[in-house]
Design an enzyme around this catalytic site. Structure first.
Site, PDB file in Angstrom:
ATOM      1  N   ASP A  13     107.328  96.710  87.241  1.00  0.00           N
ATOM      2  CA  ASP A  13     106.055  96.409  86.571  1.00  0.00           C
ATOM      3  C   ASP A  13     105.070  95.683  87.477  1.00  0.00           C
ATOM      4  O   ASP A  13     104.260  94.872  87.022  1.00  0.00           O
ATOM      5  CB  ASP A  13     106.292  95.566  85.294  1.00  0.00           C
ATOM      6  CG  ASP A  13     107.164  96.297  84.305  1.00  0.00           C
ATOM      7  OD1 ASP A  13     107.074  97.531  84.234  1.00  0.00           O
ATOM      8  OD2 ASP A  13     107.939  95.625  83.603  1.00  0.00           O
ATOM      9  N   LYS A  16     102.658  99.619  90.094  1.00  0.00           N
ATOM     10  CA  LYS A  16     102.841 100.809  90.941  1.00  0.00           C
ATOM     11  C   LYS A  16     101.944 101.956  90.480  1.00  0.00           C
ATOM     12  O   LYS A  16     101.358 102.661  91.298  1.00  0.00           O
ATOM     13  CB  LYS A  16     104.315 101.258  90.903  1.00  0.00           C
ATOM     14  CG  LYS A  16     105.274 100.228  91.491  1.00  0.00           C
ATOM     15  CD  LYS A  16     106.717 100.630  91.295  1.00  0.00           C
ATOM     16  CE  LYS A  16     107.185 100.621  89.871  1.00  0.00           C
ATOM     17  NZ  LYS A  16     107.243  99.307  89.222  1.00  0.00           N
ATOM     18  N   GLY A  40     107.543 102.549  82.989  1.00  0.00           N
ATOM     19  CA  GLY A  40     106.282 102.629  82.262  1.00  0.00           C
ATOM     20  C   GLY A  40     105.187 102.288  83.249  1.00  0.00           C
ATOM     21  O   GLY A  40     105.074 101.145  83.675  1.00  0.00           O
ATOM     22  N   HIS A  41     104.444 103.281  83.678  1.00  0.00           N
ATOM     23  CA  HIS A  41     103.424 103.083  84.715  1.00  0.00           C
ATOM     24  C   HIS A  41     102.041 103.254  84.086  1.00  0.00           C
ATOM     25  O   HIS A  41     101.750 104.289  83.498  1.00  0.00           O
ATOM     26  CB  HIS A  41     103.625 104.085  85.848  1.00  0.00           C
ATOM     27  CG  HIS A  41     104.906 103.865  86.602  1.00  0.00           C
ATOM     28  ND1 HIS A  41     105.270 104.612  87.694  1.00  0.00           N
ATOM     29  CD2 HIS A  41     105.898 102.967  86.418  1.00  0.00           C
ATOM     30  CE1 HIS A  41     106.437 104.176  88.157  1.00  0.00           C
ATOM     31  NE2 HIS A  41     106.844 103.187  87.386  1.00  0.00           N
ATOM     32  N   GLN A 225     110.766 101.249  88.829  1.00  0.00           N
ATOM     33  CA  GLN A 225     111.474  99.968  88.897  1.00  0.00           C
ATOM     34  C   GLN A 225     111.060  99.193  90.157  1.00  0.00           C
ATOM     35  O   GLN A 225     109.950  99.368  90.615  1.00  0.00           O
ATOM     36  CB  GLN A 225     112.990 100.165  88.808  1.00  0.00           C
ATOM     37  CG  GLN A 225     113.478 100.648  87.437  1.00  0.00           C
ATOM     38  CD  GLN A 225     113.326 102.143  87.222  1.00  0.00           C
ATOM     39  OE1 GLN A 225     113.771 102.938  88.043  1.00  0.00           O
ATOM     40  NE2 GLN A 225     112.724 102.544  86.128  1.00  0.00           N
TER      41      GLN A 225
END
Ligand code: GDP
Ligand code: IMO
Ligand code: MG
Length: 427
Positions: A13, A16, A40-41, A225
């Site tokens: 988080d 990225k 979750g990007h 990650q």
């Protein structure tokens, strides 16, 4: 033109998605190389706010081919839902734009059930996984019993293989964990439909990337990650089951180290972690709460509050080494505005001794005994979200960034000061 690898330098988080979105403007391929929909990007640009889980963060650019690479694990049902959401926003998620490597492994609903069951059994030693079935799927891959995306090319044969795997998982759910079996017939029929929908997206991902590189094209390898969640080099056992580091990009896409010219580590200007495990600079007080509120530190995938703490240069030095970072992108610097002083961990004290090195290989117990040794730096009170050049930043913010560079030996070539695409300071 070569490969640029983008990895998280902390526990995930870090931002990225937004940095990949920035690099994608100049890219031909953006490829996810590890993990699954545990990621979750977030990408905020062109009037959209996207929360991407499996679809690569280059999806806003029509000229970019988005590849979900061989090293990933893909839940076909959630991928289809994510594609539907993007299609509803008017984005192109056709097979011309989005591709799925035939070697990616598939996450089934029963993998998710096993993930949940294993976490429950661990009790208060639970890892705090996202319960997306990531660990059980990589375990099946390592056991050589997993399903690969390429099998979806023949939906009927695939459905039979999926049924056998679902049955094997149900055996464990019932006999090992004492739970109810998952509805096999319903799952297999959903998977059969998903196979028909996804078959046109299947490609030989390594061949695609290899051809692109031979033609001088530019590939962005998008990590999910972060370094400390790496299965080999992270804070085991509180890690994910893949390799989020730059080496994972080589394995997960099928490229060699000579193809990689740049490795950008995204480092949040402070530190966060979701899930369990030691976190030396964690702030379990009002200040930690303040950072969580101002920084909106709640998970993109699970909505869980993220644990927050000071920036840790011991971690960043470690990330620089194990990833071979050429640059840092420091994100969320704007969130630190308004704090009178900032603290930055420069070393740890372990059993009365000063250590400079992140002790990852000695495991979580040793890390839990590490106490951060802090340096204090003055804060700044100005709103910095409009800064576009380093010189636009207040002197204290410039000094903070310079200190990170000194402590790690890696230039902070990119600094983001807001979530939107434009809110970035470039070299
Ligand atoms: P990722 O998983 O590494 O892609 O990061 P996430 O998307 O899970 O979390 C990063 C969060 O911070 C997202 O909500 C982003 O919109 C937001 N963000 C990224 N960079 C910045 C920044 O520089 N400033 C602020 N205020 N928010 C940012
Ligand atoms: P992005 O790509 C932050 C964490 C989980 C848990 C551990 C193992 O958005 O940075 P898993 O479900 O992978 O078996 O969980 O890893 N985790 C993440 N933390 N960001 C992520 O992804 C994460 N993906 C997994 O919280 O501690
Ligand atoms: Mg995230």
């Amino acid at each position: 033109m070569p490969v640029t690898v983008i990895v998280g330098a902390q526990w995930g988080d870090e931002g990225k998605g937004r940095v990949v979105d920035y690099f994608a403007a100049q890219a031909d391929i953006v490829a996810r190389f590890n993990g699954g929909d545990n990621a979750g990007h977030t990408v905020i640009a062109e009037g959209h706010k996207l929360a991407l889980h499996l679809v690569p963060s280059g999806i806003l650019y029509p000229h970019v081919t988005c590849l979900i690479g061989a090293g990933t694990v893909v839940n076909p049902l959630t991928l289809l839902r994510e594609m539907e959401t993007l299609r509803d926003l008017g984005l192109d998620v056709s097979p011309a734009h989005l591709k799925l490597s035939a070697a990616a492994h598939l996450v089934l609903p029963t993998h998710q059930a096993l993930d949940g069951a294993s976490e429950t059994r661990r009790g208060y030693e639970a890892i705090g996984t996202t319960k997306r079935g990531i660990g059980p799927t990589y375990a099946d891959k390592a056991q050589r019993v997993g399903l690969r995306a390429g099998q979806m090319r023949e939906p009927n044969v695939f459905a039979e293989a999926a049924g056998a795997l679902v049955d094997a998982h149900n055996e464990r759910l019932v006999h090992l964990y004492g739970l109810k079996a998952q509805p096999a017939g319903q799952i297999v029929s959903q998977l059969h439909q998903a196979a028909e929908a996804l078959a046109p997206y299947l490609v030989d991902g390594a061949a695609l990337v290899g051809r692109a590189l031979a033609e001088g094209k530019h590939v962005i390898a998008e990590g999910a990650q972060g370094t400390l969640l790496d299965l080999n080099l992270g804070t085991y056992p509180f890690v994910t089951s893949s390799s989020p580091i730059s080496g994972g990009a080589l394995m997960g896409l099928g490229v060699g180290p000579k193809d990689v010219v740049r490795v950008v580590g995204i480092a949040k200007a402070y530190t966060t972690r979701v899930g369990a495990g030691p976190f030396p600079t964690e702030l379990e007080d009002a200040l930690g709460e303040h950072i969580r509120e101002v920084g909106h530190e709640f998970g993109t995938t699970t909505g869980r509050p993220r644990r927050c703490g000071w920036l840790d240069a011991v971690i960043l030095r470690y990330a620089a080494q194990v990833n071979g970072l050429t640059d840092f992108a420091v994100s969320k610097l704007d969130i630190l505005s308004d704090l009178p002083t900032l603290r930055l961990a420069v070393a740890y004290e372990l059993d009365g001794e000063r250590i400079e090195r992140f002790p990852a290989e000695w495991g979580a117990e040793v890390l839990a005994r590490c106490r951060p040794i802090y340096e204090e730096l003055p804060g700044w009170q100005e709103d910095i979200s409009h800064a576009r050049h380093r010189k636009d930043l207040p002197a204290a913010a410039q000094a903070y960034i310079t200190r990170i560079e000194e402590l790690t030996g890696v230039p902070a070539s990119f600094i983001s000061v807001g979530p939107e695409r434009e809110a970035m300071i470039l070299p």
